[in-house]
Scaffold this motif. Sequence first.
Motif, PDB file in Angstrom:
ATOM      1  N   LYS A 216     -10.283  12.634  -0.253  1.00 24.30           N
ATOM      2  CA  LYS A 216      -9.196  12.197   0.056  1.00 24.30           C
ATOM      3  C   LYS A 216      -9.932  11.245   1.220  1.00 24.30           C
ATOM      4  O   LYS A 216      -8.802  10.843   1.996  1.00 24.30           O
ATOM      5  N   THR A 217     -11.027  10.680   1.080  1.00 24.94           N
ATOM      6  CA  THR A 217     -11.542  10.100   1.341  1.00 24.94           C
ATOM      7  C   THR A 217     -12.152   8.333   1.192  1.00 24.94           C
ATOM      8  O   THR A 217     -13.069   8.487  -0.314  1.00 24.94           O
ATOM      9  N   ALA A 218     -11.531   7.606   1.775  1.00 22.87           N
ATOM     10  CA  ALA A 218     -12.285   5.786   1.198  1.00 22.87           C
ATOM     11  C   ALA A 218     -13.269   5.385   1.965  1.00 22.87           C
ATOM     12  O   ALA A 218     -13.122   5.334   3.352  1.00 22.87           O
ATOM     13  N   MET A 219     -13.961   4.853   2.194  1.00 24.37           N
ATOM     14  CA  MET A 219     -15.351   4.300   2.760  1.00 24.37           C
ATOM     15  C   MET A 219     -15.310   3.189   2.233  1.00 24.37           C
ATOM     16  O   MET A 219     -15.573   2.430   1.697  1.00 24.37           O
ATOM     17  N   LEU A 220     -15.154   2.274   3.751  1.00 21.79           N
ATOM     18  CA  LEU A 220     -15.120   1.342   3.702  1.00 21.79           C
ATOM     19  C   LEU A 220     -16.793   1.084   3.876  1.00 21.79           C
ATOM     20  O   LEU A 220     -17.339   0.983   4.475  1.00 21.79           O
ATOM     21  N   HIS A 221     -17.006   0.206   3.175  1.00 28.42           N
ATOM     22  CA  HIS A 221     -19.183   0.203   3.226  1.00 28.42           C
ATOM     23  C   HIS A 221     -19.140  -1.427   3.272  1.00 28.42           C
ATOM     24  O   HIS A 221     -20.688  -1.189   4.257  1.00 28.42           O
TER      25      HIS A 221
ATOM     26  N   MET B 144     -15.734 -11.398   3.468  1.00 25.73           N
ATOM     27  CA  MET B 144     -15.604 -10.748   2.112  1.00 25.73           C
ATOM     28  C   MET B 144     -15.380  -8.620   2.677  1.00 25.73           C
ATOM     29  O   MET B 144     -16.126  -8.744   3.566  1.00 25.73           O
ATOM     30  N   ALA B 145     -15.149  -8.226   1.693  1.00 25.41           N
ATOM     31  CA  ALA B 145     -14.750  -6.756   2.328  1.00 25.41           C
ATOM     32  C   ALA B 145     -14.848  -5.869   0.593  1.00 25.41           C
ATOM     33  O   ALA B 145     -14.037  -6.074  -0.193  1.00 25.41           O
ATOM     34  N   PHE B 146     -15.395  -4.534   0.752  1.00 25.59           N
ATOM     35  CA  PHE B 146     -15.462  -3.919  -0.612  1.00 25.59           C
ATOM     36  C   PHE B 146     -15.367  -2.062   0.423  1.00 25.59           C
ATOM     37  O   PHE B 146     -16.328  -1.382   1.181  1.00 25.59           O
ATOM     38  N   ALA B 147     -14.532  -1.231  -0.593  1.00 25.24           N
ATOM     39  CA  ALA B 147     -14.242  -0.169  -0.176  1.00 25.24           C
ATOM     40  C   ALA B 147     -14.500   1.097  -1.822  1.00 25.24           C
ATOM     41  O   ALA B 147     -14.203   0.661  -2.557  1.00 25.24           O
ATOM     42  N   ALA B 148     -14.491   1.746  -1.608  1.00 32.11           N
ATOM     43  CA  ALA B 148     -14.307   2.828  -2.556  1.00 32.11           C
ATOM     44  C   ALA B 148     -14.353   3.750  -2.129  1.00 32.11           C
ATOM     45  O   ALA B 148     -14.301   4.530  -0.915  1.00 32.11           O
ATOM     46  N   MET B 149     -13.554   4.844  -3.230  1.00 27.12           N
ATOM     47  CA  MET B 149     -13.483   6.540  -2.525  1.00 27.12           C
ATOM     48  C   MET B 149     -15.044   6.884  -2.340  1.00 27.12           C
ATOM     49  O   MET B 149     -16.097   6.925  -3.371  1.00 27.12           O
TER      50      MET B 149
ATOM     51  N   PHE C 116      -8.816  -6.433   5.960  1.00 26.76           N
ATOM     52  CA  PHE C 116      -8.665  -4.707   6.046  1.00 26.76           C
ATOM     53  C   PHE C 116      -7.301  -4.426   5.626  1.00 26.76           C
ATOM     54  O   PHE C 116      -7.409  -3.522   5.071  1.00 26.76           O
ATOM     55  N   ALA C 117      -6.259  -4.838   5.803  1.00 29.26           N
ATOM     56  CA  ALA C 117      -4.924  -4.881   5.958  1.00 29.26           C
ATOM     57  C   ALA C 117      -4.738  -4.449   4.467  1.00 29.26           C
ATOM     58  O   ALA C 117      -4.092  -3.996   4.075  1.00 29.26           O
ATOM     59  N   GLU C 118      -5.524  -4.865   3.385  1.00 31.68           N
ATOM     60  CA  GLU C 118      -5.496  -4.935   2.147  1.00 31.68           C
ATOM     61  C   GLU C 118      -6.254  -4.123   0.921  1.00 31.68           C
ATOM     62  O   GLU C 118      -5.526  -3.345   1.096  1.00 31.68           O
ATOM     63  N   LEU C 119      -7.414  -3.724   1.622  1.00 33.90           N
ATOM     64  CA  LEU C 119      -7.983  -2.561   1.922  1.00 33.90           C
ATOM     65  C   LEU C 119      -7.124  -1.583   2.114  1.00 33.90           C
ATOM     66  O   LEU C 119      -7.263  -0.352   1.116  1.00 33.90           O
ATOM     67  N   GLU C 120      -6.653  -0.895   3.216  1.00 32.42           N
ATOM     68  CA  GLU C 120      -5.453   0.175   3.528  1.00 32.42           C
ATOM     69  C   GLU C 120      -4.179   0.155   2.686  1.00 32.42           C
ATOM     70  O   GLU C 120      -4.279   1.843   2.548  1.00 32.42           O
ATOM     71  N   THR C 121      -4.310  -0.931   2.376  1.00 34.16           N
ATOM     72  CA  THR C 121      -3.219  -0.736   0.649  1.00 34.16           C
ATOM     73  C   THR C 121      -3.469  -0.007  -0.889  1.00 34.16           C
ATOM     74  O   THR C 121      -2.917   0.122  -1.234  1.00 34.16           O
ATOM     75  N   CYS C 122      -5.332  -0.256  -0.528  1.00 34.44           N
ATOM     76  CA  CYS C 122      -5.725  -0.206  -2.223  1.00 34.44           C
ATOM     77  C   CYS C 122      -5.984   1.400  -2.298  1.00 34.44           C
ATOM     78  O   CYS C 122      -6.969   1.622  -3.464  1.00 34.44           O
TER      79      CYS C 122
END
Length: 165
Positions: free
Chosen positions: A83-88, A72-77, A106-112
């Motif tokens: 202009k920073t996304a935080m990988l939680h 699983m992965a979760f990130a949010a602005m 991670f590759a998917e999160l980079e595009t989100c």
Amino acid sequence: MFFVRTATEGDLEKVRRLLCETWHATYDAIYGAVKVEQITSQWHSPAALKARLERRDGEFLVADDGRQIGGMAFAAMAPNMAKTAMLHQLYVHPSFQRQGIGRDLFAELETCFPDAEVMRLEVEPQNSGAIAFYTAHGFVEVDRIDNCGGEANGIPVLVMEKPLV
């Protein structure tokens, strides 16, 4: 084979179990099982996971093979950092590590986060496997702080960043 997709509310109990098992496997030797249990009951509670799932500025992903959740992965602005996304969170169940699941999540999160120029994360300094993973994916250490997540919890972290542009 695991496929990365957006998490749903129906995934949350499986994600919670994955997080508890992964945290115990990773952090019992560092913090002890009792402290890990305390942390996971708070940070990975059903309510905490549902709040992440409902965040409009976030992306909550799972790696699913149709029978189980392997990661699983979760990130949010970041609310206070332009202009920073935080990988939680980015966790792969111990039995599925080193099979490309973390890389795919991670590759998917980079595009989100098309408006983000930087992705930032906090990682336990003794978690050498995670540090090696993030370094291999372009992150560099930018800071060290004494309290993970800004809470007065005494959990030290390395702060790492990666340019997304």
